[in-house]
Enzyme design. Structure first.
Site, PDB file in Angstrom:
ATOM      1  N   ASN A  11       0.756  -1.232  -0.159  1.00 58.63           N
ATOM      2  CA  ASN A  11      -0.067  -0.050  -0.113  1.00 58.63           C
ATOM      3  C   ASN A  11       0.933   1.369  -0.145  1.00 58.63           C
ATOM      4  OD1 ASN A  11      -1.959   1.992   0.236  1.00 58.63           O
ATOM      5  ND2 ASN A  11      -2.248   1.450   2.607  1.00 58.63           N
ATOM      6  N   LYS A  13       0.063   4.517  -0.538  1.00 54.60           N
ATOM      7  CA  LYS A  13      -0.568   5.581  -0.015  1.00 54.60           C
ATOM      8  C   LYS A  13      -0.230   6.824  -0.918  1.00 54.60           C
ATOM      9  CE  LYS A  13       0.007   3.488   4.532  1.00 54.60           C
ATOM     10  NZ  LYS A  13       0.160   3.764   6.228  1.00 54.60           N
ATOM     11  N   HIS A  97      -9.397   1.537   4.850  1.00 55.60           N
ATOM     12  CA  HIS A  97      -8.184   1.524   5.608  1.00 55.60           C
ATOM     13  C   HIS A  97      -8.400   2.560   7.063  1.00 55.60           C
ATOM     14  CE1 HIS A  97      -3.923   2.762   6.253  1.00 55.60           C
ATOM     15  NE2 HIS A  97      -3.659   1.650   5.537  1.00 55.60           N
ATOM     16  N   GLU A  99      -6.530   4.921   7.651  1.00 52.40           N
ATOM     17  CA  GLU A  99      -6.621   6.357   7.417  1.00 52.40           C
ATOM     18  C   GLU A  99      -7.678   6.934   6.705  1.00 52.40           C
ATOM     19  OE1 GLU A  99      -2.839   5.794   5.263  1.00 52.40           O
ATOM     20  OE2 GLU A  99      -2.054   5.429   7.252  1.00 52.40           O
ATOM     21  N   GLU A 169      -5.618  -4.675  10.736  1.00 57.45           N
ATOM     22  CA  GLU A 169      -4.590  -3.617  10.975  1.00 57.45           C
ATOM     23  C   GLU A 169      -4.806  -2.879  12.284  1.00 57.45           C
ATOM     24  OE1 GLU A 169      -2.584  -2.692   7.077  1.00 57.45           O
ATOM     25  OE2 GLU A 169      -4.544  -1.378   7.477  1.00 57.45           O
ATOM     26  N   GLY A 175       2.364   2.485  10.659  1.00 59.91           N
ATOM     27  CA  GLY A 175       3.197   3.471  10.595  1.00 59.91           C
ATOM     28  C   GLY A 175       3.852   3.975  11.704  1.00 59.91           C
ATOM     29  N   SER A 215       3.111  -1.983  10.600  1.00 56.84           N
ATOM     30  CA  SER A 215       4.690  -1.960  10.752  1.00 56.84           C
ATOM     31  C   SER A 215       5.433  -3.317  10.445  1.00 56.84           C
ATOM     32  CB  SER A 215       5.323  -1.401  11.924  1.00 56.84           C
ATOM     33  OG  SER A 215       4.511   0.007  12.180  1.00 56.84           O
TER      34      SER A 215
END
Ligand code: PEP
Length: 256
Positions: A11, A13, A97, A99, A169, A175, A215
């Protein structure tokens, strides 16, 4: 155990120009042998989808979008529909996701509608679920993840339910450099599989791929992939460099 084809997804991003996306894809294909025992999925930004599709030259490499709007067309400035993603050659679309949920306010209902749109146009959604640090600390991880999965998959037919890819996730691991331990991840993956089985059907859940994301790095990939219910990985930061992503794609496992 069911034969679940491992899926390793990059991914990217909001990273990489078209040129960077193309050279990464070329290099990764050159530096890894084609494989029948794993699938590599690249999710570039929308601007690079077409170029990456043209660069993919192997059946074990697939293309994914990072998001999708639930309507087919209309006055939705800045959005991209499932029809357009299919037209651009996507096989998968990442949906929900963290985010998108936390920075752009996506609700479980929006996630559900996007997921339906992706299936309607012949692609497979990669449904992301996961708890925040606060939710983990107050003991609601299982409740949160269960509700996210249940609401997203409402009304799927058995074939869709089997094809769906779920990505666990934990938000606190995305991240941040903090990875869930293999044991923590396995515990939630087993829970998701069991609940998904109760929701759809046990044999469907046994065939469903559940990815871990948060991560993932070359030095933790093997221990994660050794877990019985971890069927692949959704990788952000470590997918931006060919060398680190190559090592992740080449994970080693003793799992049968
Ligand atoms: C992600 O973007 O889905 C992700 C897991 O990111 P990272 O690997 O950087 O934590």
């Amino acid at each position: 155990m069911e034969n679940r084809l491992p899926l390793i997804a990059a991914n990217w991003k909001m990273h990489k120009t078209i040129g960077e996306a193309v050279s990464f894809t070329e290099d990764l294909q050159k530096e890894t042998a084609p494989s029948v025992d794993r699938e590599v999925v690249i999710a570039p930004p929308f601007t690079a989808l077409d170029a990456v599709r043209r660069t993919i030259s192997r059946p074990d490499f697939k293309l994914a979008a990072q998001n999708c709007h639930c309507e087919e067309q209309g006055a939705f400035t800045g959005e991209i529909s499932a029809v357009m993603l299919k037209d651009a050659g996507c096989d998968y679309a990442i949906i929900g996701h963290s985010e998108r949920r936390h920075l752009f306010g996506e609700t479980d209902d929006m996630v559900h509608r996007k997921l339906v749109a992706v299936f309607r146009h012949g692609m497979v959604p990669i449904l992301c679920v996961g708890e925040t640090l606060e939710q983990r600390e107050d003991g609601s991880t299982f409740k949160v993840v269960d509700a996210q999965v249940q609401q997203a998959v409402l009304g799927l037919n058995p074939q869709e339910a089997r094809l769906l890819v779920i990505a666990y996730e934990p938000v606190w691991a995305i991240g941040t450099g903090k990875t869930a331990t293999p044991g923590q991840a396995q515990e939630v993956h087993a829970f998701i599989r069991e609940r998904y089985g109760a929701l759809c059907d046990k044999s469907v859940a046994n065939a469903t791929r559940i990815l871990y994301g948060g991560s993932v790095k070359p030095d933790n990939v093997d221990s994660l992939m050794d877990q019985p219910d971890i069927d692949g990985l959704l990788v952000g930061g470590a997918s931006l460099e060919v060398n680190s992503f190559k090592r992740i794609v080449q994970f080693k496992t003793t799992k049968k």
